[in-house]
Design an enzyme around this catalytic site. Sequence first.
Site, PDB file in Angstrom:
ATOM      1  N   SER A 266     -20.324 -30.585 -53.795  1.00 54.51           N
ATOM      2  CA  SER A 266     -20.745 -31.991 -53.671  1.00 54.51           C
ATOM      3  C   SER A 266     -20.101 -32.730 -52.513  1.00 54.51           C
ATOM      4  O   SER A 266     -20.310 -33.930 -52.357  1.00 54.51           O
ATOM      5  CB  SER A 266     -20.423 -32.759 -54.952  1.00 54.51           C
ATOM      6  OG  SER A 266     -21.192 -32.267 -56.001  1.00 54.51           O
TER       7      SER A 266
ATOM      8  N   THR B 163     -18.039 -35.954 -55.892  1.00 51.19           N
ATOM      9  CA  THR B 163     -17.678 -36.828 -54.770  1.00 51.19           C
ATOM     10  C   THR B 163     -16.199 -37.147 -54.852  1.00 51.19           C
ATOM     11  O   THR B 163     -15.683 -37.417 -55.936  1.00 51.19           O
ATOM     12  CB  THR B 163     -18.459 -38.154 -54.866  1.00 51.19           C
ATOM     13  OG1 THR B 163     -19.820 -37.877 -54.632  1.00 51.19           O
ATOM     14  CG2 THR B 163     -17.971 -39.181 -53.860  1.00 51.19           C
TER      15      THR B 163
ATOM     16  N   THR C  50     -18.996 -37.398 -49.466  1.00 54.56           N
ATOM     17  CA  THR C  50     -19.872 -36.667 -50.380  1.00 54.56           C
ATOM     18  C   THR C  50     -21.065 -36.055 -49.643  1.00 54.56           C
ATOM     19  O   THR C  50     -21.449 -36.540 -48.572  1.00 54.56           O
ATOM     20  CB  THR C  50     -20.413 -37.631 -51.464  1.00 54.56           C
ATOM     21  OG1 THR C  50     -21.128 -36.891 -52.456  1.00 54.56           O
ATOM     22  CG2 THR C  50     -21.354 -38.676 -50.887  1.00 54.56           C
TER      23      THR C  50
ATOM     24  N   ARG D 292     -32.398 -39.938 -48.385  1.00 55.38           N
ATOM     25  CA  ARG D 292     -31.726 -40.739 -49.417  1.00 55.38           C
ATOM     26  C   ARG D 292     -30.241 -40.936 -49.067  1.00 55.38           C
ATOM     27  O   ARG D 292     -29.550 -40.019 -48.642  1.00 55.38           O
ATOM     28  CB  ARG D 292     -31.850 -40.037 -50.768  1.00 55.38           C
ATOM     29  CG  ARG D 292     -31.177 -40.763 -51.938  1.00 55.38           C
ATOM     30  CD  ARG D 292     -29.801 -40.221 -52.226  1.00 55.38           C
ATOM     31  NE  ARG D 292     -29.238 -40.770 -53.474  1.00 55.38           N
ATOM     32  CZ  ARG D 292     -27.983 -40.612 -53.861  1.00 55.38           C
ATOM     33  NH1 ARG D 292     -27.153 -39.926 -53.115  1.00 55.38           N
ATOM     34  NH2 ARG D 292     -27.544 -41.129 -54.989  1.00 55.38           N
TER      35      ARG D 292
ATOM     36  N   THR E  95     -17.798 -42.729 -58.323  1.00 51.04           N
ATOM     37  CA  THR E  95     -18.448 -41.429 -58.279  1.00 51.04           C
ATOM     38  C   THR E  95     -19.589 -41.458 -59.285  1.00 51.04           C
ATOM     39  O   THR E  95     -19.602 -42.301 -60.180  1.00 51.04           O
ATOM     40  CB  THR E  95     -17.432 -40.302 -58.573  1.00 51.04           C
ATOM     41  OG1 THR E  95     -18.102 -39.041 -58.528  1.00 51.04           O
ATOM     42  CG2 THR E  95     -16.793 -40.464 -59.929  1.00 51.04           C
ATOM     43  N   GLY E  96     -20.522 -40.546 -59.128  1.00 53.34           N
ATOM     44  CA  GLY E  96     -21.644 -40.521 -60.063  1.00 53.34           C
ATOM     45  C   GLY E  96     -22.937 -40.928 -59.394  1.00 53.34           C
ATOM     46  O   GLY E  96     -23.047 -40.903 -58.164  1.00 53.34           O
TER      47      GLY E  96
HETATM   48  C1  SD4 Z   1     -24.105 -40.249 -54.600  1.00 48.94           C
HETATM   49  N1  SD4 Z   1     -22.112 -41.013 -55.697  1.00 48.94           N
HETATM   50  O1  SD4 Z   1     -24.497 -39.836 -53.522  1.00 48.94           O
HETATM   51  C2  SD4 Z   1     -22.701 -39.890 -55.023  1.00 48.94           C
HETATM   52  C3  SD4 Z   1     -22.832 -38.683 -55.885  1.00 48.94           C
HETATM   53  C4  SD4 Z   1     -21.618 -38.196 -56.516  1.00 48.94           C
HETATM   54  O2  SD4 Z   1     -20.557 -36.303 -57.011  1.00 48.94           O
HETATM   55  O3  SD4 Z   1     -20.724 -38.906 -56.878  1.00 48.94           O
HETATM   56  N2  SD4 Z   1     -21.597 -36.913 -56.629  1.00 48.94           N
HETATM   57  O4  SD4 Z   1     -24.808 -40.893 -55.365  1.00 48.94           O
END
Ligand code: SD4
Length: 330
Positions: A88, A191, A209, A219, A242-243
């Site tokens: 990631s 991330t 990330t 995106r 994160t997320g």
């Molecule tokens: C995103 N926040 O691109 C990031 C993804 C993430 O581990 O945290 N991935 O939306």
Amino acid sequence: MGGRRKFIKHSFLSALAGVPLAAQAGSLELSRKKSPSGQRFTPQILSTWNHGMPANDKAWEVLNGGGTLLDAVEQGVMVTENDLSNLSVGLQGLPDREGIVTLDASIMKGDGSCGSVAFVRQVKHPISLARKVMEKTPHVMLVGEGARLFAAAEGMPMEEEKLSPKAREAYLRWKKNSKYQPIINIENHDTIGMVGIDENGAMAGSCTTSGLAYKMHGRVGDSPIIGAGLFVDEEVGAATATGLGEEVIRICGAFLIVELMRQGRTPQEACEEAVKRAVAKSKDLDNTQIGFLALNKEGDFGAYAIRPGFNFAQHHRQGKALIDSQSWFK
Ligand code: SD4
């Protein structure tokens, strides 16, 4: 930071060190929830997820070796950008649905200086590119081909566009069904977001990330958006996320947390409030995970996630730890 300001901050922090927490919070009417540890540490480095441990090790080494906090948060997350096992972060990350890896990163100092890059290809260390945007251009954010050309002009390490063996295998597996609706894998957010404070009270943060796996080409997530994936104001504190980035952007997650701390919330309370807002606004709660991590200028810290499983790494003079975050769903 100027010497006088340094001195004032230092004296303030030293003065606080001997005062009971309850008395320090005296003027605030909010009922205080303890941070996960109930303790404050300055200097301190916090990072999201397990890989925060080696990243923090590096950041700590830089800080102890006389580097600046900005050097520390940059070089710390470069460890993750280099980690071939991480799907990631960095060029070895999972690609978008066209099979192309595009990277997002941001860096910010407590005085409001910041830089970010998004949708960038082939650049080995997007965090360093974000720093160059901050330090060498009049801009805050560069994206796509412009960011890549700037990296090339700066002589930064670039790589040929090729999926790592692990990413390629995962992509080919995903392609069999090609679900074009990106659904976050709630088990696997990697991330890295890092926030830190040095012994003078200066604060900084970084976030890098490869973004949501199998996203639409083009995106951009929350990580390079100042105020969403990262925000630092050393008058108050710092936060990172994160997320599922769409859900973080919707609530300006990191900025929200810092502003809640400005209004008197502890880092823990601020992270919990931000998660509460994200849950209320979520378009797809069943498939959403978000984790927030925050640090205030007194060295108090907090974290909160929508679901169990989020953890963070903490380094300070008394030691280091991997700490499980509490979450909205138990
Ligand atoms: C995103 N926040 O691109 C990031 C993804 C993430 O581990 O945290 N991935 O939306």
